[in-house]
Design a protein around this motif. Structure first.
Motif: not given
Ligand code: GLU
Length: 322
Positions: A114-126, A155-169
């Protein structure tokens, strides 16, 4: 096909929220230590305490310190609550010390698929087109079914941004309903909301559900700006196999323009009021009057005289010098 943690297959009829468990249960107040509590916060705290105590429940205090913390704020908030006559059972819980409990809950959801990794930035979601029939602001599901190669790129994109993927339900419903003492049956959208943020911190909705259940909270009283979060939280509790609490969302305090009460509105905190010569009892009296009660000088007086059924359902308009 994944069954949820309640053993329900996707598409099966949504179970009705369970009744609160038998036994004394508990209420709670959960301030964020980002500044002094204002009159609206203090009123909500008194009502949470009074509702718990009048039903023989325990009352817990939790400091929600996963976000911005203002130095010294927690101690001042606790002092203010005590000055009004609010007491609590057991130690004060700090969310910042509860990472293991949040990880365990996420692990339980992960084990159920019931969990997946999300590699979207806030802007991408908007900027993403919203999913068909999705309510405004709902996560569009961009990362819900990524291929392994797409996920690796994310994941690679998130690493470059210094973040980890968020986890979503991986939500299997689009909305959920709860019963609120004052608002009645309340239905709100449930999207694939965040469980763990990209900075590694547990998200509010997950933390609240895990924390409340861990200390037996079965009565959630708080300001009604969080009413629309309650269905998500109740659904999450169900997936985690936890009991559904009862809810009572207290109308917000607002200024004469109808905006949420804030520092700029004048003497809005207990300390502001003490500084202008009032006592804590005067402040409780003011809060009591907002509930149609006369002469309440402490939280215990409110407990004695307040009738929840006749509590005002509209925002409390706090005039500057009242
Ligand atoms: N920490 C939140 C606030 O101060 C309350 C969260 C809750 O009661 O669930 O608004």
């Amino acid at each position: 096909m994944t069954a949820d943690l309640a053993g329900r297959a996707p598409g099966a009829a949504a179970p009705q929220p369970a009744a609160p468990p038998p036994g004394p249960g508990a209420g709670r107040y959960a301030p964020s230590p980002s500044g002094d509590l204002h009159l609206g916060n203090l009123r909500t705290a008194i009502l949470a305490w009074a509702l718990a105590r009048r039903s023989g429940r325990a009352f817990h205090l939790r400091v929600e310190d996963l976000d911005r913390v203002r130095e010294g704020s927690e101690a001042r908030q606790l002092e203010d609550l005590q000055a009004l006559g609010i007491d609590w059972d057991g130690p004060v819980v700090h969310q910042s010390a509860r990472g293991d409990a949040y990880d365990a809950a996420i692990g339980q959801l992960q084990a159920a698929g019931l969990v997946y990794e999300c590699c979207c930035t806030r802007r991408e979601i908007q900027e993403a087109p919203s999913a068909p029939h999705a309510p405004p602001g709902a996560y569009p599901g961009t990362c819900r079914d990524l291929s392994p190669a797409q996920l690796e790129r994310g994941r690679e994109k998130m690493r470059r941004l210094g973040r980890q993927p968020a986890l979503r339900l991986r939500s299997e419903v689009t909305e959920w309903s709860v019963q609120d003492l004052w608002a009645g049956e309340t239905t709100a959208a449930v999207d694939d909301f965040v469980l763990r943020r990209g900075d590694g911190t547990a998200a509010y909705n997950l933390a609240v559900v895990v924390d409340d259940a861990d200390v037996g909270v079965d009565q959630v009283v708080r300001a009604d700006d969080l009413l629309s979060s309650a269905p998500r939280q109740a659904y999450l509790a169900l997936l985690l196999g936890l009991p559904q609490p009862g809810y009572a969302h207290v109308p917000l305090a607002v200024n004469s323009a109808g905006a949420r009460l804030a520092k700029r509105d004048g003497a809005v905190t207990l300390r502001d009021r003490l500084a202008r010569g009032e006592s804590a009892g005067d402040v409780v009296e003011r809060i009591g009057r907002s509930l149609g009660l006369r002469g309440c000088r402490s939280a215990a007086d409110v407990l004695d005289r307040w009738e929840p059924a006749s509590s005002p359902r509209s925002p409390w308009v706090v005039a500057p010098e009242s």
